[in-house]
Design an enzyme around this catalytic site. Structure first.
Site, mmCIF file in Angstrom:
data_model
loop_
_atom_site.group_PDB
_atom_site.id
_atom_site.type_symbol
_atom_site.label_atom_id
_atom_site.label_comp_id
_atom_site.label_asym_id
_atom_site.label_seq_id
_atom_site.Cartn_x
_atom_site.Cartn_y
_atom_site.Cartn_z
ATOM 1 N N GLY A 13 0.820 -1.204 0.000
ATOM 2 C CA GLY A 13 0.000 0.000 0.000
ATOM 3 C C GLY A 13 0.850 1.248 0.000
ATOM 4 N N PHE A 14 0.194 2.376 -0.047
ATOM 5 C CA PHE A 14 0.878 3.675 -0.106
ATOM 6 C C PHE A 14 1.804 3.873 1.094
ATOM 7 C CE2 PHE A 14 -0.091 8.399 0.876
ATOM 8 C CZ PHE A 14 1.124 8.817 0.351
ATOM 9 N N ILE A 15 1.268 3.816 2.290
ATOM 10 C CA ILE A 15 2.081 4.028 3.488
ATOM 11 C C ILE A 15 2.989 2.825 3.734
ATOM 12 C CG2 ILE A 15 1.985 4.376 5.992
ATOM 13 C CD1 ILE A 15 -0.748 5.817 5.477
ATOM 14 N N TYR A 155 -16.280 3.349 8.254
ATOM 15 C CA TYR A 155 -14.817 3.212 8.253
ATOM 16 C C TYR A 155 -14.237 3.647 9.593
ATOM 17 C CZ TYR A 155 -10.003 4.755 7.512
ATOM 18 O OH TYR A 155 -8.656 4.977 7.650
#
Length: 346
Positions: A13-15, A155
């Site tokens: 993922g991005f992070i 979320y």
């Protein structure tokens, strides 16, 4: 000194990608798990993962964390000293359309990780939460010691639930847990569903951007390399259950468990209009703005008090939004090799 192992969920993922890169550079052995979900571009995730796989100290398993037994097997095989749990179904707006995916990934997946840690306890577990957990709170900047009982999206509700789940395991099994609440994270290799990516793409293509709450939005934008540096430093800030139940003032440490919540933010609330102006400056293009009302589940402003992070690590994120956006736009144009002629400003 024996090489230490960090297990990172959501490693593609991005992070996760940025954190794995930083940990590998720092000399750790990194074990990643990522199911390469199709919530957004699988190719982007594969490209991040391919870069990580060039490093000899990186291992990855492409499976889902909620799959029974997967996390237990990973813990048993690698016995990680540290665990950083980033894997999650992300996105406030998508949680309205597809809540079950959040239940499975965020709740069940976190449960599988907690059970694996119970069987093979790491030195420290760090689990990603979100600034959305502050929900309807209006007192800003947000402090970790504020009550956070009124989440406004499913979320956010699942993320707050994982904080409570982790606290119970920390209390019952003396598992040291740090929950970090991210504020709006941006930077190179970012997610296509995030505003910066969508705005940059549209502005370069000369198509309108949707600006919610008629532009009256403020966010604590946190540059991704600042964020992962904070996570790396927090590895060593292991919470300890207070023997007398007394917690120092300003600390979010639990009085009954080695469990703490830490904000990671830039400690600055930036107007969305300023954010858009920075993209215009970096691209040399003028945005066409489609002003719209605020979306369900969204909040008009976020702002982090990051003083606890600074007291625990000595570190303070501080990348200026104009500098960070310029770096993102450079990456975006390089990654997509777009030969875009700027549209006339004005």
């Amino acid at each position: 000194m024996t090489q230490q192992t960090v297990l990172v969920t959501g490693s593609s993922g991005f992070i996760g990608y940025h954190l794995c890169q930083l940990l590998l550079e720092a000399g750790f052995r990194v074990v990643g798990i990522d199911n390469l979900s199709d919530y957004y571009s699988v190719q982007l995730k594969k490209d991040r993962q391919a870069m990580l796989e060039q490093h000899p100290d990186f291992t990855v398993v492409n499976r889902s964390i909620e799959e029974p037994g997967i996390m237990l097997d990973l813990f048993a095989a690698h016995r990680p000293e540290y665990v950083v749990h980033l894997a999650a179904q992300a996105g406030v707006r998508y949680s309205i359309e597809n809540p079950r995916s959040y239940l499975e990934s965020n709740i069940t997946g976190t449960f599988e990780i907690l059970e694996a840690a119970r069987a093979y306890p790491p030195r420290h577990m760090l689990l990603a939460s979100t600034s959305s957990a502050f929900g309807a709170n209006t007192g800003m900047p947000y402090k970790e010691t504020q009550k956070a009982d009124h989440q406004m999206s499913f979320y956010a509700a699942t993320k707050k639930a994982t904080e409570n789940m982790a606290h119970s395991y920390a209390h019952l099994f003396d598992l040291p847990v740090t929950m970090f609440r991210f504020f709006t994270v941006y930077g190179p290799w970012g997610r296509p569903d995030m505003a910066l990516f969508k705005f940059t793409k549209a502005i370069l293509e000369g198509t309108p951007i949707d600006v919610y709450n008629f532009g009256d939005m403020k966010r604590d934008f946190t540059y991704v390399t600042d964020l992962v540096e904070a996570i790396r430093l927090l590895l060593d800030a292991v919470p300890v259950r207070p023997a007398d139940g007394v917690v120092p003032e300003g600390d979010s440490l639990s009085p009954v468990a080695p469990h703490r919540v830490v904000n990671i933010g830039n400690s600055e609330s930036v107007r969305l209009t300023t954010f858009i102006e920075a993209i215009e400056a970096a691209t040399g293009c003028k945005a066409q703005q489609n002003l719209m009302p605020i979306q369900a589940g969204d909040v008009p402003a976020t702002w982090a008090d990051a003083s606890l992070l600074q007291s625990l690590t000595g570190y303070k994120p501080q990348t200026d939004v104009h500098e960070g956006i310029s770096r993102f736009v450079d990456w975006y144009q390089d990654y997509y090799r777009e030969a875009v002629l700027p549209h006339a400003a004005g």
